[in-house]
Motif scaffolding. Structure first.
Motif, PDB file in Angstrom:
ATOM      1  N   PRO A 426       0.808  -1.229   0.000  1.00  0.00           N
ATOM      2  CA  PRO A 426       0.000   0.000   0.000  1.00  0.00           C
ATOM      3  C   PRO A 426       0.837   1.273   0.000  1.00  0.00           C
ATOM      4  O   PRO A 426       0.517   2.219  -0.722  1.00  0.00           O
ATOM      5  CB  PRO A 426      -0.841  -0.126   1.286  1.00  0.00           C
ATOM      6  N   LEU A 534      -7.561  -1.313  -0.864  1.00  0.00           N
ATOM      7  CA  LEU A 534      -6.114  -1.516  -0.947  1.00  0.00           C
ATOM      8  C   LEU A 534      -5.619  -1.348  -2.378  1.00  0.00           C
ATOM      9  O   LEU A 534      -4.597  -0.689  -2.615  1.00  0.00           O
ATOM     10  CB  LEU A 534      -5.771  -2.917  -0.428  1.00  0.00           C
ATOM     11  N   ASP A 537      -5.680   2.340  -3.242  1.00  0.00           N
ATOM     12  CA  ASP A 537      -4.600   3.070  -2.576  1.00  0.00           C
ATOM     13  C   ASP A 537      -3.259   2.846  -3.286  1.00  0.00           C
ATOM     14  O   ASP A 537      -2.458   3.786  -3.426  1.00  0.00           O
ATOM     15  CB  ASP A 537      -4.492   2.632  -1.112  1.00  0.00           C
ATOM     16  N   VAL A 538      -3.015   1.613  -3.697  1.00  0.00           N
ATOM     17  CA  VAL A 538      -1.756   1.333  -4.399  1.00  0.00           C
ATOM     18  C   VAL A 538      -1.707   2.083  -5.718  1.00  0.00           C
ATOM     19  O   VAL A 538      -0.663   2.671  -6.082  1.00  0.00           O
ATOM     20  CB  VAL A 538      -1.600  -0.190  -4.613  1.00  0.00           C
TER      21      VAL A 538
END
Length: 579
Positions: A426, A534, A537-538
């Motif tokens: 992340p 997740l 976010d990455v």
């Protein structure tokens, strides 16, 4: 008269050819002129008669016109002619001529012997290659037959106890086996074939099953390798060809025949195979078969693509003439893309996993061969629902005492491996940004596969609720190749995913998960709580890092406390105004 005792040694020398004509004359003249040549009778004759001694005889050499023989004689009445045989040449001319004749004869013998050896060696090479296609020779078949041994005690498979493998080429008969049998037996002419499918689906197994039925009569089998030197040795082993390394003609060669590299050696081997195929076609009345297994092991670079082109060009010409059929097998999709450019006689056969019914029958047979008790149809179906119809997984799970536990264990291992390859970070650093790009794009594609699977299950449940007849098999979800590029927003990641056995691409350019295990492992990860956040976010972090890389920093010097800087952007193209 000249004494016989004085002449006889000269005669013996003449018979031994120790004197030439000129030296013989000088020796005889010296002997005749020697004061001691007069005998005692001559002395008495001179003292009693008062006459002078006879004059010294003059030596002369005459030739017989009929026999061409030469004679040495003096004045009349001195001594009888002596036959000294034919004329002997001078020492200088005789030595040169003898040396020349000896050299020419020696070179002629060496030349004739070399020509005879080269002719025999070339014929022996063709005979050895022909032997490679004879029944029972193939080294790969020997290994397969050697594996036919029964197990007497179980061996551990991780924490699950399974029995030793039964003969690894004895399996259920698949629907593609009929075509493979016809190809291996030489009944399919005019084409060469490419077997395309994911790892462990059973391509090589079907080929070995077909080879065993005919004891490799007319078949040669070779495994590919990334190193072309290793591939050259494997091809030589399969064809019983030493690439002239066992030849004794190095004396007549100006350069090493291997200086051209492995590609040139492989081209020589293909030319020899062509000669053998032409010779055998008249006797066999059917083509030979040459199998190149796992051609995806070649590097996808210029050298690897050139090697594929070399093999394909020979396969095209041999298929057109009907003397030899080439079979390629590949787990990856990129060799098909390379071969497709020049493949006019190429036939592609996609091999898929077994469906639910076939997998159930195969698992039952394998479990009976392993002498394991039946766990019940419900347990078997549940285990097969996890691993699918992949033969390599069926072989492991069907021989385990706890089939369901073994299937779950394989899924956990596959899930751990998948996360190690494309796990998301992340708050990643800019050093791993490229790796996270690949991982995030892959999860976008896998998430779409999971959605399609859930949609398949929903539609199947609706049909069951409506009372419709629905089969047990749920095929792996597929997405067209062009659609995958849109989902991943990248076009250069597909080959890497195929090489990593995460996805599989068939001849119709449909993209699927590599196996049912990969799909179940992806379902477990994607359906975890917070996965979508997740992944977002990455991707946001990647955008931030790329934004930082695109940002330029301005530094102002000689500024004091309280000074202000005013910047303005002029769209007309003028420079930044500083005040």
């Amino acid at each position: 008269m000249l004494s016989v005792a004085r002449i006889s040694p000269l005669v013996r020398h003449i018979q031994r050819a120790e004197f030439t004509t000129k030296s013989l004359r000088s020796e005889l003249t010296a002997a005749l002129r020697n004061d001691n040549y007069r005998s005692p009778s001559y002395a008495r004759f001179a003292s009693t008669t008062g006459r002078r001694a006879p004059r010294r005889p003059r030596l002369r050499i005459t030739r017989d016109p009929e026999t061409s023989e030469k004679h040495v004689e003096a004045d009349a009445g001195v001594f009888q002619p002596i036959n000294i045989g034919p004329q002997l040449p001078s020492f200088s001319s005789s030595g040169l001529r003898d040396a020349a004749i000896t050299t020419m004869v020696g070179l002629m013998i060496v030349f004739v012997g070399g020509v005879a050896y080269v002719s025999w060696y070339k014929k022996n090479v063709l005979d050895k290659i022909e032997k490679a296609f004879s029944a029972g020779y193939d080294p790969a078949l020997e290994l397969a037959n050697h594996g036919k041994r029964s197990a007497e005690r179980p061996i551990p498979y991780d924490e699950f106890e399974v029995d030793n493998d039964v003969p690894w080429t004895e399996h259920m008969r698949r629907k593609e086996q009929d075509l493979i049998d016809r190809v291996i037996k030489g009944r399919e002419t005019g084409h060469y074939f490419v077997l395309l499918g994911p790892k462990g689906v059973g391509k090589t197994t079907m080929i070995f099953d077909a080879i065993q039925t005919i004891q490799a009569d007319g078949v040669a089998f070779c495994d590919a390798h990334p190193d072309l030197e290793v591939f050259r040795l494997r091809l030589g082993k399969a064809l019983n060809f030493e690439f002239y390394e066992d030849s004794q003609t190095g004396l007549f060669q100006r350069r090493d025949p291997r200086e051209g590299g492995p590609a040139l050696d492989i081209e020589r081997a293909m030319n020899k195979v062509e000669k053998v195929a032409l010779r055998c076609s008249e006797k066999r009345r059917k083509p030979l078969v040459l199998v190149f297994n796992n051609i995806h092991f070649f590097h996808n670079d210029e050298e690897g693509r050139n090697m594929l082109l070399l093999l394909q060009q020979h396969a095209e010409s041999w298929a057109a003439s009907g003397i030899l059929t080439v079979v390629f097998t590949s787990d990856d999709f990129w060799p098909y893309q390379v071969l497709r450019k020049s493949g006019s006689r190429m036939q592609v056969l996609s091999i898929y996993d077994l469906d639910q019914r076939e997998a159930l029958r195969a698992s039952t047979k394998m479990r009976m061969d392993a002498k394991q008790p039946s766990p019940g149809e419900k347990v078997v179906r549940e285990a097969l629902g996890i691993i699918g119809g992949r033969l390599s997984y069926l072989n492991k799970v069907s021989r385990a005492r706890d089939m369901l536990g073994a299937a779950n264990h394989l899924k956990d291992v596959e899930k751990a491996w998948l996360l190690s390859q494309i796990g998301l970070i992340p708050d990643c650093d800019d050093d791993v940004m490229d790796e996270q790009k690949w991982s995030s794009c892959t999860w976008l594609l896998l998430r779409e596969f999971v959605k399609l699977r859930r949609e398949q299950e929903r539609e199947r449940a609706e049909k069951l609720a409506a009372g419709e007849q629905v089969g047990d098999n749920i095929p792996l979800p597929s997405i067209p190749y062009w659609k995958c590029r849109e989902i991943m927003t990248r076009a250069d990641f597909m080959e890497d995913l195929d090489r990593a056995n995460i996805i599989a691409i068939d001849v119709h350019h449909d993209v699927r998960p590599d196996s049912e295990l990969i799909l179940h492992a992806a379902c477990d990860v994607v359906e975890q709580e917070g996965f979508d956040e997740l992944l977002d976010d990455v991707r946001d972090r990647i955008d931030e890092i790329e934004g930082l890389h695109r940002t330029r920093e301005l530094t102002f010097k000689d500024l004091d406390k309280g000074d202000r800087i005013k910047l303005s952007v002029d769209k007309s193209g003028t420079s930044i105004v500083e005040s």
